[in-house]
Design an enzyme around this catalytic site. Structure first.
Site, mmCIF file in Angstrom:
data_model
loop_
_atom_site.group_PDB
_atom_site.id
_atom_site.type_symbol
_atom_site.label_atom_id
_atom_site.label_comp_id
_atom_site.label_asym_id
_atom_site.label_seq_id
_atom_site.Cartn_x
_atom_site.Cartn_y
_atom_site.Cartn_z
ATOM 1 C CB ALA C 19 -0.916 -0.010 1.222
ATOM 2 C CB CYS C 128 0.761 -11.598 5.395
ATOM 3 S SG CYS C 128 0.977 -11.052 3.668
ATOM 4 C CG ASP C 197 -3.758 -4.878 2.320
ATOM 5 O OD1 ASP C 197 -3.564 -5.880 3.029
ATOM 6 O OD2 ASP C 197 -2.934 -4.470 1.474
#
Lengths: 311, 311, 311, 311, 311, 311
Positions: C19, C128, C197
């Protein structure tokens, strides 16, 4: 066979209703048929019985008590070792009689056990109308307990009103509410008691639509939820993987003037999962629902047999 | 004052109903009274307004939208700095008009925001009848979305049938069920949307009896539950510790022929706790219910004032 | 415009990803375009900017940080009151610069706040790869805390391996597991920290597929679950009713040799509900996710404006 | 003994895998050994059998089916009352044969019972590859049911791909997802069905890593979760207090190029607690997992014996 | 400084205790010091104040109310624009006075708001002793409400006995139980009300050890759980990532004759998570705990400033 | 009868306490009485036994182990077919002896099974003092396991201190906390193990006040909760609907100087529901609590008989 077909019709049209009444009527029809049979030999007699059973089974999708009753009687006839028609007919009569007596005993025992769960000053919440539940409450009242009752009206056919009337006639302080007010009144209850139409092998209970919601509400408020039911309502087909059929009833029961294009769905029952049930109060006492299938197997070993009288 | 008393009577007798309609009628009554006033000075005029407000407040225990509307109008008059009766009367009229316009805008905005939550192919579950909800669904339909609706009949006065009719008239595939079948159909729903009668400072929502159960059922099945409501239904009294009053309605709505000795209880609303509400869709968009009181304070800073026109 | 289109292409093809990186690249492309513009007047310049924004927005469905960045720059230009092209271009440059600086400050502040949540001896579970999370852990390490890390491999593209490498390079004792072993290792964790996100108006967090399951597992085991994220990832469209789009990525990432007839679905993100999130660690400190939209409104009042440069 | 050692090696190296295949191979090895034995007397023969069992038990930590199979065969030999080697060897062969036949019957019965749980239009969610589950689905398909399947890829060794291939070959519409997308797809499922590696005395089920998470996700979304498994996978050691061992497999299965300093943990199984399991579909039909140990005791009374052939 | 050091010592030795009393004593000490100061200039005076603050802060790890009080007074002095010592000393006095007055007003308001939550016939459950809670109950009693109280003894130092005495002296029917009987009596309660020692930025509440368990028990039984507390107990350090320190008290409070080798741990507080708290009853009324940090920021904007008087 | 009355008195006055000790004392009293009997015939002897049982039963409301012990002995006498007094007296002695031996065996077996649940490095949480639990921990220690123990002080009579002493004497690292700190320390535990006073037909366990809260806390934190208990503590009366009586003990145990007007309630036990109990570790191994009544029926078929020696 005419009586049998007649009784099947009455069951179909709900002129006979309630698991117990349906079972009684079916047994009597078969007993009657057996008494008047014109069968010439054992084989023919058995065929007649088998046909009668099939006709009665077809009258309603979900009546495990009636099914278990007929299966037990026919099974007994099949294994009695007699061949004379009159003797076989006698077996039908005596078995039928024995089954009904046992059912009566169970009812008495269940009520006496369950009545002990009602403590002085309790408020009992119930849903729909169950003759086993109201008999239990009568026993509790007769044994001197003081308690109140909250009951739902039980749409669409308002069986809760029957419960309410029985309770006020009994002299019990009673409150009636609409079904969707159950959560608002749950906090005032100390115990929930409902009946059952069927018990599955997983230990779940099939009962009047709305029961599973009330069980969830009881669980949310830490209120114990009990089912009172003869274990003879256990459906052995569920052990073999079948889902308990949920009767879908007429839209007219819900809204007669509904626009035709509107779908009106009217399931008669729902499934209460075992984790919401504190105990099943049955002819073996108070048991966890998880045990139902094993207790049934111990007490009614014949219940899981697949029977086929015609070989 | 006659108009005011007349309108208050109509509200009391439910000839005017629905939070929005009640608010509109009350504002118009006050506007009308102001137009025809014979008050000689500001003090007398304010006293008249204050009395009118008191009369209208007394007509129904729980109408935060109406209360907020009248409070806002009277507050504006009190602070407008004018003294001539005709001018003050004009302020009543213009404020009333502004309030209604703002209400209309909120409704439009809520519907346009909420319609985006309806995805193609969804099944929407609703309870009771809310004009805000059905307007939202109409918007969704008009914007080309395909969806189905499941609605409860909503005992005791069957407002769900109104919802059902509106939906089938709109050409939406609709299913109506009894209230206690909600759990059986929850798994077929993708989203639940209901209206509101009041919002409390804790972020809870007061709505038609049964709503809190449906919220719990939605939560149990991981289905998002949304409330659509103008924030003007926020009740500032809850911030000050008051419980939102739950109207207790007539037993006749439930069962006219009930035995007299039977208690029939008929609460009109219940309280859905914030943890079961995914979002409130309001004039500020989609917000967590927890934020309601702060967003109200930001948008309607006057709403928490305690007002007393007579000093 | 060529640069803009070039950058948009790179974003689309994932040559630029993350992002933060996407937002930086987009700002630089717009700044570059503004510097080289041949627009003759303010109107033409604004049109160019508007087109550039549209092109960049189209590159990826869900990049609220980039969207907020571009909206803020263009909004500033629109309201700066200047008309000379060189001045307007200068505003683009200075705004872009200011935005990036603010982003950098947020990252520093978030890391310093979050590092305090790491106590000596803790085991941190993450999922992640998030540069904000690993920067926070680096800070904690540098400030002398001793801790361990458990990270998932994060199928389908194994970003967890990047996290694992960074951690072992940092000298932190690290364990890597397959995603579906998360529940088996949750009991060994003391805290879960993941990135984000997007943040929605309901206070939910959109993050790498699997995050919502890990949040549920943390909740099941009473382990606190934190999200670290700039509030600039808040998506104002969710306030207006939009669902946050979930990018559906290529099946080849999952199984290149999959039978063609087999559907292989590969959503990049899922939604973690606010009730599973202990706090969002952001440029305002540690806040409950429920507050996100109000805190955003207070800190970034421009974020909810709907902007349209062409009038 | 060579065959036995050879087979044990193959099991150890995963050249033979799957609880059923392992049990079959072990039985055949023992049968083969018994046929070729050079033992001179009963004692020596029993010693050989005992050694063979020990060797096979050592090949894998957790194979209750194989253990139960060997125990049953050896127990039968021990109690058969014969002394001639050829007769004893014959008992080994016939018992082995009977065990395998019984296993085959169970598989058939389980599939026929479980297939009834698949209703037309259902979406079935599964994890990993279980030959019992896919056989059940084949049965359902053959009996004319229409259904879809969602399966996870099942890291680290992608057994889900085997399931996916079998399903598409069967003509079933199938979707494959990464393990951590399970929560995103759970809402599309109507039922979850997985296999089992072991059943414990508490009614918990040991199965492929990730199963317990999927069970939790099913529970969160009110989706029924079923385990299909022969009760012969019951591990009697758990009744005696042992924990079911969880095999820890090689790090290379997860990441071959992992930095050496990184701990890569790779447990093959996890434990799904009984409260997340609607039912175990077994050779006794559909039962609550809570009943497993009692049903095993009733059906396989020999299973809890501690046996020691050498006295 | 002597007074300051003396007061700090008393706080340390628990001769002064209770958040409110500690804050009052600290303010008076500082006021006293300011009155008697021999500082020659503004800088010296500020240095003295700063040192006094540091000394008082060090007396107890967790006293956010005292910390906020001192910070506010010193901040006001710093920004008052005066330079003469007598004027500065006057600012200390007037600020201190204003703070205490505001605290008193909050207490009154909280009690009047909270008293409305007590309905006739309710049973109120409380834990430990909180003067704010007992003042609230006194208000409720004085306003004519009839209610009962259940209180725990609150080991290790039995503060619940103080509560019990105050309640019976007030004429309220009161029941005292051991702490671990809380679950057995929770079903008899209609509401739980406790005080607070600190409020965190996540909306959690730090209170006497055992509070979080009681909150969980209330949640399990669907009983509303309220915290009464001035928002001035908000700890701004938690916003910056700090954990609220939990004071570890002497083992002698628990068991004086404990074997030396036995570890006796005696944390004074625990943390009740926001999801178990229906509302915080504070000087802003009844608010969801989630809002605490934003409401604090609005009402006490100075609370988050990091202050350093020495520049 | 004097001995019997003497022992009953001691039990009543808690001079004999602990389910096991009470049972042993009662058996010995009856054995003693039988030895010295002056009864002239079988009827008189049985009457004496029956009276003795009645006296002992009356000594304490809830002692299922003692009740089962006496019932079993008297039942055996009743069915032994002997008539000579000396022979009958011998049956009493031999049965009593057999019962005690069986109890001893159970204790050994339970400890050996339960010890296997203690893994190296575990922290075991326990409540109150149970000789079965501490014997189990001793076994675990003796078998070489390293573990720590956390125990509550267990108000009002501090039995936790006995546990703590035994553990430190055993050389186990032990921490003692107040009861209401249980939640703060639960996260440090790996397993909870407590004893039992009674087991009900629903599978619930009656144990020292506070146990049910600890079970809930363990459940909240995903920590397994085990009960160690002989199945002989099963109370068959619960199967017949009776609630297990909860002994209400003296207020002086809680607070000797309590104001007279203050109600001090002191229930000795509470009920832990089966869903919070991972397993009961009993003479049949580790079983789900749901199975208790069926396993009891299998192992102790005499336990449910209603006996009446006088016919």
């Amino acid at each position: 066979m005419e009586t049998v077909r007649g009784v099947a019709g009455k069951i179909q049209r709900l002129e006979v209703k309630g698991a117990r009444n349906v079972a009684i009527a079916a047994l009597q029809a078969v007993e009657d048929m057996a008494k008047k049979t014109k069968a010439k030999n054992r084989g023919a007699f058995l065929l007649e019985l088998s046909n009668a059973r099939q006709t009665l089974f077809a009258s309603r999708p979900t009546e495990p008590l009636m099914r278990n009753a007929l299966n037990w009687v026919l099974d007994s006839v099949d294994h009695c070792g007699k061949t004379k028609i009159s003797e076989l007919s006698g077996v039908v009569a005596s078995c039928s009689c024995e089954f009904l007596r046992s059912l009566e005993e169970s009812k008495e025992y269940i009520a006496s056990v369950g009545a002990k769960r009602i403590r002085d000053g309790m408020t009992v919440f119930t849903h729909c109308h169950s003759s086993t539940v109201t008999y239990l409450l009568r026993k509790a009242k007769e044994s001197g307990r003081t308690f109140e009752v909250i009951c739902t009206e039980t749409r669409p056919v308002f069986q809760g009103r029957i419960t309410a009337r029985e309770m006020v006639d009994l002299g019990v302080k009673t409150t009636l509410i609409v079904d969707s007010a159950a959560r608002s009144f749950m906090k005032e209850a100390d115990i929930v008691i409902v009946g059952a139409d069927a018990i599955t092998s997983e230990g779940n209970v099939v009962n009047k639509i709305g029961s599973s919601t009330i069980a969830l509400l009881a669980h949310e408020a830490r209120i114990p939820f009990y089912v009172v039911s003869e274990l003879l309502k256990f459906d052995p087909a569920t052990l073999r993987g079948e889902y308990e059929a949920i009767e879908q009833r007429s839209r007219d029961e819900v809204w007669q003037e509904a626009p035709e294009i509107l779908a009106v769905k009217n399931p008669a029952f729902d499934v209460t999962r075992r984790e919401f049930i504190q105990g099943i109060i049955c002819e073996e006492g108070v048991i966890p629902p998880h045990l139902a299938s094993e207790v049934v197997r111990r007490r009614y070993p014949w219940i899981n047999h697949t029977r086929n009288l015609i070989r």
